[in-house]
Design a protein around this motif. Structure first.
Motif, PDB file in Angstrom:
ATOM      1  N   SER A  49     -20.979   8.843 -10.254  1.00 31.60           N
ATOM      2  CA  SER A  49     -19.679   8.176  -9.607  1.00 31.60           C
ATOM      3  C   SER A  49     -18.785   9.611  -8.891  1.00 31.60           C
ATOM      4  N   ARG A  50     -18.636  10.568  -9.918  1.00 27.80           N
ATOM      5  CA  ARG A  50     -17.861  11.559  -9.562  1.00 27.80           C
ATOM      6  C   ARG A  50     -17.999  12.436  -8.284  1.00 27.80           C
ATOM      7  N   ARG A  76     -20.072  11.087  -6.158  1.00 27.79           N
ATOM      8  CA  ARG A  76     -20.119  10.245  -4.973  1.00 27.79           C
ATOM      9  C   ARG A  76     -18.581  10.386  -4.293  1.00 27.79           C
ATOM     10  N   ILE A  77     -17.707  10.060  -5.025  1.00 29.58           N
ATOM     11  CA  ILE A  77     -16.330  10.049  -4.838  1.00 29.58           C
ATOM     12  C   ILE A  77     -15.956  11.548  -4.206  1.00 29.58           C
ATOM     13  N   ALA A  78     -16.477  12.445  -4.945  1.00 30.58           N
ATOM     14  CA  ALA A  78     -16.070  14.004  -4.255  1.00 30.58           C
ATOM     15  C   ALA A  78     -16.644  14.095  -2.826  1.00 30.58           C
ATOM     16  N   ARG A 120     -17.486  11.643  -0.669  1.00 31.46           N
ATOM     17  CA  ARG A 120     -16.690  10.674   0.187  1.00 31.46           C
ATOM     18  C   ARG A 120     -15.254  11.491   0.276  1.00 31.46           C
ATOM     19  N   ALA A 121     -14.757  12.032  -0.518  1.00 34.58           N
ATOM     20  CA  ALA A 121     -13.349  12.634  -0.275  1.00 34.58           C
ATOM     21  C   ALA A 121     -13.421  13.570   0.805  1.00 34.58           C
ATOM     22  N   VAL A 122     -14.553  14.341   0.745  1.00 34.55           N
ATOM     23  CA  VAL A 122     -14.483  15.420   1.646  1.00 34.55           C
ATOM     24  C   VAL A 122     -14.873  14.820   3.166  1.00 34.55           C
ATOM     25  N   LEU A 155     -13.986   5.353  -0.480  1.00 34.02           N
ATOM     26  CA  LEU A 155     -14.259   6.570  -1.605  1.00 34.02           C
ATOM     27  C   LEU A 155     -14.876   6.047  -2.745  1.00 34.02           C
ATOM     28  N   ILE A 215     -10.745  15.800  -6.154  1.00 38.05           N
ATOM     29  CA  ILE A 215     -12.173  16.130  -6.237  1.00 38.05           C
ATOM     30  C   ILE A 215     -12.367  16.753  -7.443  1.00 38.05           C
TER      31      ILE A 215
END
Lengths: 640, 381
Positions: free
Chosen positions: A11-12, A14-16, A18-20, B184, B310
């Motif tokens: 999850s972390r 994936r979030i990172a 998509r955040a980029v 996200l 992040i």
């Protein structure tokens, strides 16, 4: 809920990831914004800067003061008078109705003006001054100023407006100004920005119209900064423009006033007074007249209809616009044509039996019994018609026309007045073009006594008389000086007629008013050195001669007189036409004599310049005239 | 409980938390707000009244609110997310019936001290709600249709109410902000492809509803869209604002016309120059240099949010930080695009610069929650 570390890690990440991606998109978005800023502020900055300046800077025109008009002695005829207005500013007034109510207690205001002001107040921005009433007196202004604290938002204001101090006297010469109309704009072919000012005053008639460009001056401009609502924030620059040129006329105001008053004793009359030596028009009179100031201030519909509906045509400048059959005043032209062509000697005689027979038509002399044997001098003195019927057949219309034209008949005079008429001097060519007919001998007979097709204006008759009196080609002159530049007299050179022939004609004209059998003997001048020479004329309006007293005014004969004085050194020439006035000798000649005498003396003539038996009547007449006394002193312009 | 799965002992406690604030963001926000004070001073014609001084007071209050919120543990914020969302929704319903009408739209509730715009509050609470939802949701279920429909519903409900006010700008921000959180959280790409398709369909529907009984947006909103598409068509009517705004912006040039020297703003050619169009005044008076600097400040704020998110291994904290950052981005991007003629005039203020109390307070509260997430992020020794 339990979660495995592995899940959390997935999850972390994936979030990172998509955040980029989101961060990248946001940076891209910001990039577009930055690019747009650069495009607008760097690449197109100049264009936008210009638009911003256009937004904020307005040009306001400044109307220059209009040129003034003076008479030959510098007496003002058209001036820019202070126009006191009362204005209201909505945002300063608070309660507009209350302020106006208070104002109405102090001064009287036309309800029409108030209605218009209310409409304007509703339409304009609150900071724009709206005129409540104008053309106020100085007393009103003082009253408002004293009560200013009680009248919020109401202030007196002063502007310039045209004023004609001599009013009726110069209505036809100077003319008047009025607000520029759409029709004016379409007609004038003038791109002067001043004309775009609402209600800008331009010359509508007369000298005001003909010298419009010179009188108007050059527009000034004010550069002002305005806000979005149009409120003026400050002045950025100013150019006051150039005032209009002043004009000096040749007219003499006291004489002009006398002429108007003297003509006013008749229903409808006009006269032209001219100095034959230099062509100066000393007076151009029309009766009845009107007050040009009414047009400047805005004439009412009723008032205007009253002027246009008047059968005596007060708006018409009959002295230059009116074309009348010249009648017997034309006889000098016929005899001169004959003398010049060598077809007549002064001593040649014709027999007047009261009429001339032409085919089966009879042409009558005004004197039914006939004049007997008539030579040239007698023909003028007693105005014998038969003599001229004979001459006309001998000389022919073309020679008569050519001569008359050299004296100004049928000629367009170059004068700065409205609708100056050329009149009509017919000949064979003219009748062919105009009526597709051939000229008949009968037409010549009518023309020889100034009837038929011949038409002349009082101006042309005055010019003709001046040319006879001096033998020069003198041209009329109305404007003496424009913008300080003298306008030279024109036509000082000889006309080219034999001086001996002219002298015979002058002798005839002398006899008219000085010989006991002359048609204007009653109107002679009885003062040494001021002797008048002249010629009467009575022109028929209808073909059948009847007693003038028995027919309606419109059908009576026109009375004419032309003359000059002094006989031996002419300094004034005059022509008078009294519309439907009856006989030239009874009606027009006395008027012409009074005018000549006034012009010669420069004031009301002494009674002993009149024949003794008439002095009583003249005294009565003089005292019945209401003459203007309030002439303001002439100003610094050159005095004539 | 995700945070229990991490080592709680590493989280700072007490006043030391202050040291662990995301200070770059605090300083950036203060700088941006100061630019706002300067511009409000300028548009008032060189006066602290009527805008600059109240704005300063509000910013001081907002800064306090932000730091206070940052001190509160992030798990508290996560736990009250549902409640906050519910209250916001209730308030939105309340303005539907009792709101004060301002600028032709029902938006405010007068609470006595401040006039609250529930729609502003909703921008933050929706982010919190969705972050909490995905924090709770089993990761494997993220892209399953049922679990996608629930957040869509959560977004649609407030959007509908805001649209009814009507406030097109905020509705767009809500939908976009909500969509960003879903993106996200890892919702499958296919859904977004579908949404874009549906979006095209919706736009078509809105336009085809024009002039019918079931018209979906107000006439003035249609006119604004028309004006956006062709501002020159009505330069003195509805297009006046955008035309004048572009003139002001463009006339700034490289370095601007100077502080308080902007003719367009000073002479009132600019509309709403202290609120939605304040960026125009800045661009006119400080030129490209000033405008680009402000844009850079905004971008830096978003950048620090992304970096913080992040680095944050807590799902709620990460999503809420990104969500707040994205909302902030949408605010300024839409506003700038609007005044530069790239987007229709939808009435979105420039965050922290435009005059307005509740928008700033709510935004700073949001940043407080993001700060809380930063302060209380899980740390490994």
């Amino acid at each position: 809920m339990n979660r495995s570390p592995k899940d959390l890690d997935t999850s972390r990440r994936r979030i990172a990831r998509r955040a980029v991606i989101l961060g990248g998109l946001q940076l891209g978005g910001a990039g577009i914004l930055g690019w747009r800023m650069r495009q607008m502020q760097v690449e197109q900055a100049d264009a936008f800067r210009m638009l911003a300046e256009e937004n904020r800077i307005n040009m306001r025109l400044i109307a220059p003061p209009r040129g003034l008009i003076f008479d030959r002695n510098g007496i003002p005829l058209a001036e820019n008078a202070q126009n006191y207005r009362i204005v209201i500013v909505r945002e300063d007034a608070g309660d507009v109705d209350e302020a106006i109510e208070k104002l109405k207690k102090l001064i009287e205001i036309d309800p029409m003006d108030l209605e218009r002001a209310h409409r304007e107040l509703a339409r304009r921005s609150p900071f724009v001054p709206v005129t409540l009433t104008d053309q106020r007196s100085w007393e009103d202004v003082a009253l408002i100023a004293v009560n200013a604290p009680a009248l919020p938002g109401i202030t007196p204001d002063v502007g310039l407006t045209r004023n004609y101090p001599l009013a009726e006297d110069y209505a036809h010469i100077v003319g008047y100004v009025g607000p520029v109309s759409d029709y004016d704009l379409s007609r004038m072919d003038d791109d002067d920005p001043l004309l775009q000012i609402p209600k800008f005053q331009i010359g509508k008639t007369g000298v005001e119209q003909k010298y419009e460009r010179r009188l108007r001056g050059k527009a000034g401009a004010r550069q002002i900064e305005v806000n979005a609502a149009g409120r003026v924030m400050r002045e950025l620059g100013r150019d006051d423009g150039v005032p209009g040129d002043s004009i000096q006329l040749t007219v003499e105001s006291r004489l002009q006033n006398f002429v108007e008053a003297r003509l006013g004793l008749n229903e409808s009359a006009s006269a032209v007074v001219m100095d034959p030596r230099n062509g100066d028009l000393l007076a151009v009179g029309n009766a009845p007249s009107f007050d040009p100031n009414r047009f400047v201030r805005g004439i009412s519909v009723d008032g205007y209809q009253e002027l246009t509906g008047n059968r005596y045509r007060p708006l018409g400048n009959k002295a230059v616009q009116g074309a009348y059959p010249p009648g017997s005043t034309f006889k000098m032209m016929v005899s001169l044509a004959a003398l010049d062509a060598g077809l007549l000697k002064p001593e040649d005689r014709f027999y007047c039996g009261g009429h001339t027979q032409l085919g089966n038509r009879r042409f009558h002399c005004w004197k039914r019994g006939g004049h007997g044997w008539v030579d040239l001098e007698k023909s003028l003195e007693q105005s014998c018609d038969v003599y001229y019927y004979e001459l006309a057949q001998r000389v022919g219309i073309d020679r008569i026309a050519a001569t008359a034209r050299r004296f100004g008949i049928g000629q367009q005079m170059d004068l700065p007045m409205s609708a100056v008429t050329a009149g009509v001097m017919p000949d064979r060519d003219w009748i062919r073009e105009r009526y597709d007919q051939s000229w008949r001998v009968g037409d010549s007979l009518n023309a020889a006594i100034g009837q038929g097709y011949v038409l002349a204006s009082p101006l042309q008759l005055a010019v003709m008389t001046s040319r006879i009196a001096t033998g020069t080609r003198i041209e009329p002159r109305l404007v003496k000086m424009v913008g300080g530049v003298e306008q030279a007299p024109r036509g000082l050179e000889p006309l080219g007629f034999d001086e001996n022939h002219l002298r015979v004609i002058r002798d005839g004209m002398h006899a008219v008013s000085n010989s006991a059998r002359g048609t204007a003997y009653r109107s002679r001048i009885d003062a040494d050195g001021r002797i008048m020479a002249g010629k009467t004329g009575t022109s028929q309006v209808r073909s059948v001669v009847v007693n003038n007293q028995d027919v309606p005014w419109e059908e009576r004969d026109h009375a004419l007189f032309v003359g000059y004085a002094p006989y031996d050194a002419p300094s004034v020439a005059v022509s008078v036409v009294v519309e439907h006035g009856g006989g030239g000798s009874s009606t027009a000649a006395p008027v012409a004599r009074d005018i000549l005498l006034y012009a010669l003396y420069g004031t009301l003539p002494p009674l002993d310049s009149y024949p003794p038996e008439q002095r009583g009547d003249i005294e009565t007449l003089q005292s019945s005239l209401t003459l203007r006394q309030d002439f303001r002193p002439g100003n610094r312009l050159s005095r004539a | 409980m995700s945070y229990l799965e991490n080592n709680l002992r590493t989280v700072p406690t007490g006043p030391t938390k202050l040291l662990y604030l995301n200070w770059p963001i605090v300083l950036l926000l203060a700088t941006v707000a100061s630019v706002g004070f300067l511009m409000l001073y300028s548009v008032a014609g060189g006066s602290l009244e009527p805008w600059a001084e109240p704005q300063m007071k509000r910013f001081a209050l907002g800064l306090t609110v932000m730091i206070a919120a940052a001190m509160v543990p992030v798990w508290f914020w996560r736990n009250v997310s549902g409640l906050a969302y519910g209250v916001s929704l209730l308030l939105l319903l309340l303005v539907e019936f009792h709101g004060t009408t301002g600028m032709g739209a029902q938006r405010w509730i007068d609470l006595g001290i401040i006039r609250l715009q529930p729609s502003e509050l909703m921008k933050i609470t929706l982010v919190m709600m969705l972050a909490a939802y995905y924090d709770w949701l089993d990761i494997g279920k993220t892209s399953r249709p049922l679990w996608v429909i629930i957040p869509l519903f959560l977004i649609a409900l407030p959007t509908y109410l805001v649209l009814r006010q009507p406030d097109l700008g905020t509705s767009i921000l809500l939908v976009t902000g909500g969509g960003i959180i879903m993106f996200l959280a890892g919702v499958s790409w296919w859904y977004f492809v579908g949404v874009v398709g549906a979006g095209v369909g919706a736009v078509t529907a809105v336009f085809s509803s024009r002039g019918t009984d079931w018209q979906l947006i107000k006439d003035y909103q249609f006119r604004r869209i028309d004006t956006f598409l062709d501002p020159a068509s009505d330069p003195l009517g509805a297009g006046y604002h955008i035309t004048q705004s572009k003139i002001a912006l463009g006339s700034g040039g490289w370095t601007g016309r100077g502080f308080m020297q902007g003719t367009q703003s000073r002479l009132n050619f600019l509309p709403e120059k202290h609120t939605d169009f304040i960026f125009t005044t800045l661009a006119e008076e400080f030129g490209f240099v000033g405008a680009f600097s402000l844009l850079s400040l905004y971008v830096a704020v978003v950048f620090f949010c992304v970096v913080s998110a992040i680095a944050n291994r807590d799902r709620f904290g990460s999503l809420v930080t990104l969500g707040i950052g994205a909302t902030f981005f949408l605010f300024f991007a839409v506003n700038m695009a609007m005044v530069m003629g790239l987007a229709p005039v939808v009435g979105v203020p420039l965050p922290l610069v435009s005059y307005g109390g509740s928008a700033m307070l709510v935004l700073l509260l949001g940043f407080g929650i993001a700060q809380s997430a930063h302060v209380h992020r899980p740390r490994t020794r």
